[in-house]
Scaffold this active site. Sequence first.
Site, PDB file in Angstrom:
ATOM      1  N   ASP A 184     -58.407  42.281  57.888  1.00 40.78           N
ATOM      2  CA  ASP A 184     -59.161  43.242  57.100  1.00 40.78           C
ATOM      3  C   ASP A 184     -60.521  43.455  57.751  1.00 40.78           C
ATOM      4  O   ASP A 184     -60.900  42.747  58.686  1.00 40.78           O
ATOM      5  CB  ASP A 184     -59.284  42.821  55.635  1.00 40.78           C
ATOM      6  CG  ASP A 184     -60.163  41.603  55.424  1.00 40.78           C
ATOM      7  OD1 ASP A 184     -60.232  41.153  54.286  1.00 40.78           O
ATOM      8  OD2 ASP A 184     -60.773  41.099  56.394  1.00 40.78           O
ATOM      9  N   ASP A 223     -58.411  48.015  52.957  1.00 38.20           N
ATOM     10  CA  ASP A 223     -58.772  47.747  54.352  1.00 38.20           C
ATOM     11  C   ASP A 223     -57.935  46.612  54.924  1.00 38.20           C
ATOM     12  O   ASP A 223     -58.323  46.009  55.916  1.00 38.20           O
ATOM     13  CB  ASP A 223     -60.274  47.413  54.455  1.00 38.20           C
ATOM     14  CG  ASP A 223     -60.618  46.110  53.719  1.00 38.20           C
ATOM     15  OD1 ASP A 223     -61.472  45.371  54.222  1.00 38.20           O
ATOM     16  OD2 ASP A 223     -60.036  45.835  52.663  1.00 38.20           O
TER      17      ASP A 223
END
Length: 693
Positions: free
Chosen positions: A568, A611
């Site tokens: 991420d 993300d």
Amino acid sequence: MSASDLALPPDVLIRLPAGRPLLLIVDDQPSNIQVLYAIFKIDHDVCMATSGADALAFCLARQPDLILLDVVMPDMDGYAVCRELKNNPLTSHIAVIFVTGQNDPLVEARGLDEGGVDFISKPFHERVVRARVRTHLILKWQTDELRVKQLELRQRQAELEAVHDASPLALFHIDIWGGCTYVNRAYEQMSGMVDGAALGLGWRRQMDPDEVALLLATCSGLTNAQQHYDGTHRFRHIDGGTVVAQVRVAPIVIDDVVTGYVGTAEDVTERRAADAALAANEKRLRVLTDSIPALICYIGIEEQFQFCNIHYERLLGLHPEKILGKTLLQVYGDDAYAEMAPHVAAVLAGNSVSYERSLRIDEREWYLQSEYVPDLGQDGQVLGFYAMVTDVTQRRVAEKNLAAGERRLRTITDNLPVAISYMDTSQRFHFANPTLYAWTGTTPETVLGKSLLEVMGPDLYEERRVHLERALAGERVDFTTTSTMVGQEHHLQSIYLPDMAADGQVKGVYTLSNDITVLKKTEHDLRRLAREDSLTGLPNRAHLYDALNVVLTRNRRRGGAIAVLFLDIDHFKLVNDRFGHAIGDLVLQEFATRLTKSVRTTDLVARLAGDEFVIILEGLGATQEAHRIAEKILQLVGKPWLLNGEKLDITTSIGIAFDEACLRSGAELLSDADAALYEAKSAGRNTFRSHVY
């Protein structure tokens, strides 16, 4: 050393370490060393040094439990040796007992000032010497035990704080008076209230008074450990933005008394926006398919309807909501399904199917053109199929009544949304309907009497030549083509029908072309929506899970190793908060591009959610290969970012699950990689951690 020697209470004796204490005797006089050695050799490991320098080197190498240190020595006296030991963090904890022949309080005072713990006077009295050494060894062991307990307590506290701060959920504690006593890092990030600003009554400034009253009133109604509160509230971020949070609260109950409340707050702002966007997309898809004059649906692998447009209600009298979840057999009945079954079996075997069938509804015979297209997964497995059923009743009726005359034929064909023509054996047009003129941008004067080559041009003619020759040989031909007509690309479903004379000779060919461009686009959109992330163009979560199972199966069979990388973007929420979601979307797109450039074309890069991204690596020989790819990703992501004129510093954290024998499931590998990701974050981010199996 025995318990009777120490004469200590039993609870102290239980905690003494196993093994013999290590004692270092430092004296430049061998006779003194011999005396002390004789006293302690039975129940101690005794080592000796005849100079201060040797003593310091020994302590760095062996770490004795206690030192008997002569005060008076050449080159470096005992005070200097003790001072060096206490100034070095590696040896400062070692207890030092000075040995001296001087009976002077000032000498003892100086030794204690330098860090010594006791003095032994020469000549040695064995019982006194042993007693003092025992006492300080016991103190040393008790001090070590206390230090270990303190370190364990600090470690547990640090671990608990790290777990809380690593949680993606905002955590908080409220006392029974409504005062906040604790929030974690996620809460501070979600609210923007840092450095204790949310503590006490500070958290109330984030919410409207009505919502505060509702939350407190609801919490006060929780009277036992089985009761919980779950609701949605809006928080005002410190920067002025609004955060929609899913709040869950549970009471803390001690002896049937509520002493406070613990809760979580999950930021669902983006999820709500995504849900709204998805609903809008589904609405557009519904409007699009409902506007097409055909039955359009998606059938799952179990032959159940998963989508259908409004025309099913118009034709069959069944609203889509009543059809979804039902099977083809349940919707159409035994007779109609028996006719469809072979074609359904063919498309579920991976073949595109096009066929016509008849259907009697309310004493009327319907002729339906059915187009089935298989939905293939990444591994080539059939997941279901798309179907478009066009009402071709008028066309069929027109074909049956051709003999009735040109007028009737013209009336019917001129009103069909199908390009129809007739050519003789020399491939010259004798008939064409207005649809054909509209599609090709021609007129009757430029078509009738002309050959197909003259009207269509060499490129379009070549696409149809083989099919036309087969039709002129007496064969009915069905085919699809993609052609550019009047500046636009069209997908056509065409049928060439030979006109057979009574003697079996072919007199000409009827052509019928149906524009299925909208269907093709719908098929593409449906397939893309089901398998692709709309923002980055990467495979989505569903695609990832399917691909991971395929990779595991393949590598178990051939004995390969795989790695799953869970990534991420570090502090991605801060990017959204500072630059806005438009820049955040650009960051996600650029991040996806850099990940794709960092791996091989055979590796899979997918967006899991938000993300979070996942990379599947296969065909690996060792964990170092996965580590090299992770390092390459860190380097590429760490290069300068310039998006819409904004300079950003972007880094990523990576968790790696490496499975040499592919014995773990896909879910376990993702979970392991996720756990490794949080280890990388705990290590300071912009790095990677791996779990190897």
